[in-house]
Design an enzyme around this catalytic site. Structure first.
Site, PDB file in Angstrom:
ATOM      1  CG  ASP A   1       2.784  -4.647  -0.193  1.00 51.31           C
ATOM      2  OD1 ASP A   1       2.177  -5.722  -0.231  1.00 51.31           O
ATOM      3  OD2 ASP A   1       2.214  -3.543  -0.136  1.00 51.31           O
TER       4      ASP A   1
ATOM      5  CD  GLU B   1       1.470  -8.269  -3.215  1.00 56.80           C
ATOM      6  OE1 GLU B   1       0.279  -8.590  -3.064  1.00 56.80           O
ATOM      7  OE2 GLU B   1       1.888  -7.128  -2.980  1.00 56.80           O
TER       8      GLU B   1
END
Length: 806
Positions: free
Chosen positions: A475, A528
């Site tokens: 993330d 990401e």
């Protein structure tokens, strides 16, 4: 108060230079054996005077228990066994760095000195075979005695408290539980199985069952273990510091799996803080914050899955991912209950993988798991770690890979977790500007500190090795890579080259990826990352134009494709011809990285609307648009990711409070067929996709794609070929206009005798108008779109059609 019987050892005062006769010492020992170990006492409540932080004093030297003094007890000058004032004060204040050097049994002149620190005890007696020696009460919970023995024996303690007597092992008779190799790797920041060295581990030492505790706290003046086993008073359980590693360690006999605990840390300023274990493998259910001693007893059954997981690299294999927020997929279900439903549902829809939003422990459910406090513990909201293993195991046995969101970018400021863990910045950067995450009110890790990098790299390995996770979706990578991320001028400092790149974060990500791919066959990491950083999925040893080696990820989320394509789809069809490039631009950079096409949770919350609700038009058109879009998405180069609820055209935004609107599929609901139709399409997309290597085998190579027509903006049509390694094609055609286009001519290769429609998003079973082509379509010799042959198709409105060689 009832008088205490005299101690078998000497009074805690200095002895004279006179030699003690061996005969009299032996007599005293015999007398001690004959005494009753414990007498009933009335106890007055102890009051402890408030003390100021003690001055630093040099540790008192004592003879190590293994070292012989060179003289027999009969000829040595006996010393007082009682602790000196400095050791007492440091133990009481929680600032002693080596309690094992002064507590327990030690060879001293005159015999063996036994010392115990047992706050609230009335009496302490040493038991060893026939030997039974009550120690002298030195006050403040300290007990001591000198026994004329030549070696420290195996012994236990009999401890009397008001109303109870306990026979226990002495934690301070055990050698350190961490070996030299562990300490060497910890010091280097290269302990790739860090969770096996630090944390709480039920184990057996010298035939004694207990739990070994170890924690990294280099700035602490002292660390103690507190838990349910000592009524949350760690005073009597100080840990020892292991050299320059900053690690504190203690083996506690009798403490087993299921016990709650925390570390009581004395900070540099003398204040104390109770902290959850950063390496805890299990936690209490939030909002409770204690760590839990854990021992896994799970037996895996996914050997076949693991044996074949590495047969093909992820970017050359089919991958369609169903993203799941476990607590809200079916609210109220545990890991084991989810294991009975989720694998069957995902397998029925044909997805190859699930991606679990973060499962690591987090205090606030509304963060969806993206603000982690327990990096090594699956959230206790749904069960214990073995329950989570059961869920992963069942998914594997159903043929489904498991990806997990992993959050190494930041952590929350909770004062019982990682923030200023030992009284100073430790896991976070020491520079406040570098430590504070500008967007989320959290703290950023200090990626330049080797122990912090070790904590995170080992954590990535931990999930994949201990829980058989098949891949990590990392993330917020962009927030890690740039020093000026969400910061204004003056709020950040350039790197040593004057640039904005966070060189420490780059090195960390490279180390993490290189380590994980080396250790875990078949694993995949996914970034990401929303910027144009060069080489996110390039190997770490291959240097790019920017001068950096690649970050080493296997795949990267294609955020550009996602934003552009959703922007296009949200427009009224009459305006789409002016924005045709929003669909075709992705092919300009499609092979710059290995991509995932993400329609994730982030796109269906916070006012962004669900996927079907983004679409223009009435309900029929909205569903048709979503179906056409999904058909285009599954044919586009890259792996597919779809968030739960979007597979059946849920109209409402996702909420973690209640999850997907499953009632839309209830046959009693009037529009259930509309939602079931979209779900049936997703199932068929996955089925055809997995059976068609042209759609995935050359996903990351330009030879796997060829435009047929990409500039038909006036028609809102685009068509392209996907090609297998042997040249076998699939033709994908999308008509994003709400009109039927009859006899639409498309150029095709001349070596395919006929084309057969294998998927049409307008089919009646999906809720469409059923403008389909059931018969094979033969090419004509007329060249078109720069190709030697062409076919004429009837294109349904707001639909995508796939054709394969008949």
């Amino acid at each position: 108060m009832t008088p205490r019987p005299s101690s078998s050892g000497p009074e805690p005062k200095k002895t004279t230079g006179k030699k003690t006769a061996g005969k009299e010492t032996a007599k005293a020992a015999k007398k001690a054996v004959a005494k009753k170990a414990v007498t009933k006492k009335a106890v007055t409540k102890k009051t402890v005077a408030k003390k100021t932080a003690p001055k630093k004093t040099a540790p008192r030297k004592t003879a190590p228990r293994e070292e012989a003094t060179g003289a027999s007890p009969e000829t040595e000058v006996a010393v007082s066994p009682a602790l000196d004032a400095g050791d007492r004060e440091r133990l009481l204040a929680g600032t002693h760095h080596d309690p094992h050097a002064v507590l327990g049994g030690h060879r001293v002149p005159g015999g063996v000195a036994f010392r115990a620190f047992r706050p609230y005890a009335l009496a302490v007696t040493v038991l060893s075979g026939e030997l039974r020696v009550e120690l002298h009460d030195d006050g403040d919970g300290f007990f001591s005695g000198l026994v004329p023995l030549s070696e420290v024996p195996l012994y236990r303690l009999l401890v009397a408290y008001e109303g109870t007597v306990q026979e226990v092992e002495d934690p301070y008779r055990f050698l350190p539980t961490l070996g030299e190799l562990d300490l060497h790797l910890l010091g280097e920041g290269r302990h790739e199985q860090l969770w096996r060295a630090l944390g709480a581990h039920p184990t057996t030492r010298d035939g004694v069952a207990g739990t070994r505790f170890a924690v990294w706290a280099p700035n602490a003046r002292g660390v103690r273990v507190a838990g349910g086993f000592n009524f949350w008073d760690g005073t009597g359980h100080p840990m020892r510091s292991l050299g320059s590693t900053g690690v504190w360690e203690l083996f506690l006999p009798g403490v087993g799996a299921g016990e709650l605990y925390k570390f009581e840390i004395t900070r540099p300023d003398g204040s104390r803080t109770f902290r959850a274990d950063p390496l805890a493998r299990r936690t209490e259910v939030p909002p409770a914050t204690s760590s839990v001693v854990h021992a896994s007893h799970y037996t895996w059954g996914d050997e076949e899955w693991l044996a074949h997981r590495a047969d093909a690299p992820a970017h050359e294999a089919p991958m369609s991912v169903y993203e799941v927020h476990l607590p809200s997929w079916r609210p109220g279900l545990t890991y084991r209950e989810l294991a009975e439903q989720l694998p069957a549902y995902v397998a029925d829809l044909g997805f190859t993988h699930v991606e679990l939003m973060p499962v690591a422990e987090h205090p606030f459910g509304g963060s969806w798991g993206y603000q982690v406090t327990g990096f090594y513990a699956p959230t206790a909201r749904l069960g214990d770690p073995d329950d989570f293993k059961y869920l992963v195991d069942r998914l594997h046995r159903a043929g489904i890979g498991v990806l997990m969101d992993w959050v190494p970018a930041h952590f929350p400021r909770d004062d019982w977790a990682l923030a200023e863990f030992d009284g100073r910045p430790l896991y976070e950067h020491s520079d406040p500007l570098r430590a504070a995450h500008p967007d989320w009110g959290t703290l950023e890790f200090d990626f330049g500190r080797r122990e912090v990098r070790n904590f995170l790299v080992a954590n990535a390995v931990y999930w994949c090795e201990e829980f058989h996770i098949d891949g990590l979706r990392v993330d917020a990578v962009a927030s890690m890579l740039y020093l000026d991320y969400s910061r204004e001028p003056g709020q950040w400092t350039p790197n040593e080259h004057g640039g904005r790149e966070n060189l420490d974060a780059v090195a960390f990500l490279q180390e993490m990826n290189a380590t994980l791919y080396r250790r875990v066959p078949g694993v995949v990491t996914v970034a990401e990352e929303s910027t144009a950083w060069d080489g996110v999925t390039r190997a770490t040893h291959h240097q790019g134009p920017s001068g950096f080696g690649g970050l080493g990820f296997g795949l990267k989320w294609n955020m550009g494709w996602m934003h552009d394509s959703l922007e296009y789809m949200s427009r009224e069809p009459v305006h789409r011809k002016y924005h045709h490039g929003e669909l075709t631009f992705s092919m300009v950079y499609a092979y710059s990285e290995n991509y995932v096409l993400p329609i994730s949770h982030d796109e269906v919350v916070h006012g962004k609307k669900s996927l079907v609700s983004k679409m223009p038009g009435d309900w029929w058109q909205q569903r048709a648009n979503e179906r056409a879009y999904l058909g285009y998405m599954w044919a586009h180069p890259g792996k597919q990711l779809l968030f739960m609820g979007q597979e059946f055209a849920q109209g409402a935004e996702w909420s973690e409070a209640h999850g997907p609107d499953w009632w839309l599929l209830d046959p009693e609901y009037g529009a259930a067929a509309d939602h079931r139709g979209v779900r049936d399409l997703v199932r068929d997309l996955n089925t055809v996709y997995r059976a068609t290597p042209a759609l995935w085998r050359r996903d990351t190579h330009p030879s796997g794609f060829a435009w047929v027509v990409g500039d038909a903006a006036e028609d809102d049509v685009l068509a392209f070929l996907r090609l297998d390694a042997d040249g076998t094609p699939l033709l994908a055609v999308s008509n994003f206009a709400p009109v039927v286009r009859s006899g639409y001519r498309l150029g095709v290769p001349d070596d395919v005798p006929a084309w057969h429609e294998v998927l049409n998003t307008d089919a009646a079973r999906y809720g469409g108008g059923d403008v389909v082509t059931p018969d094979p379509v033969k090419p004509e010799a007329q060249g078109w779109h720069g190709r030697p042959a062409s076919i004429r198709l009837t294109l349904p409105p707001l639909a995508t059609v796939w054709l394969r060689p008949a």
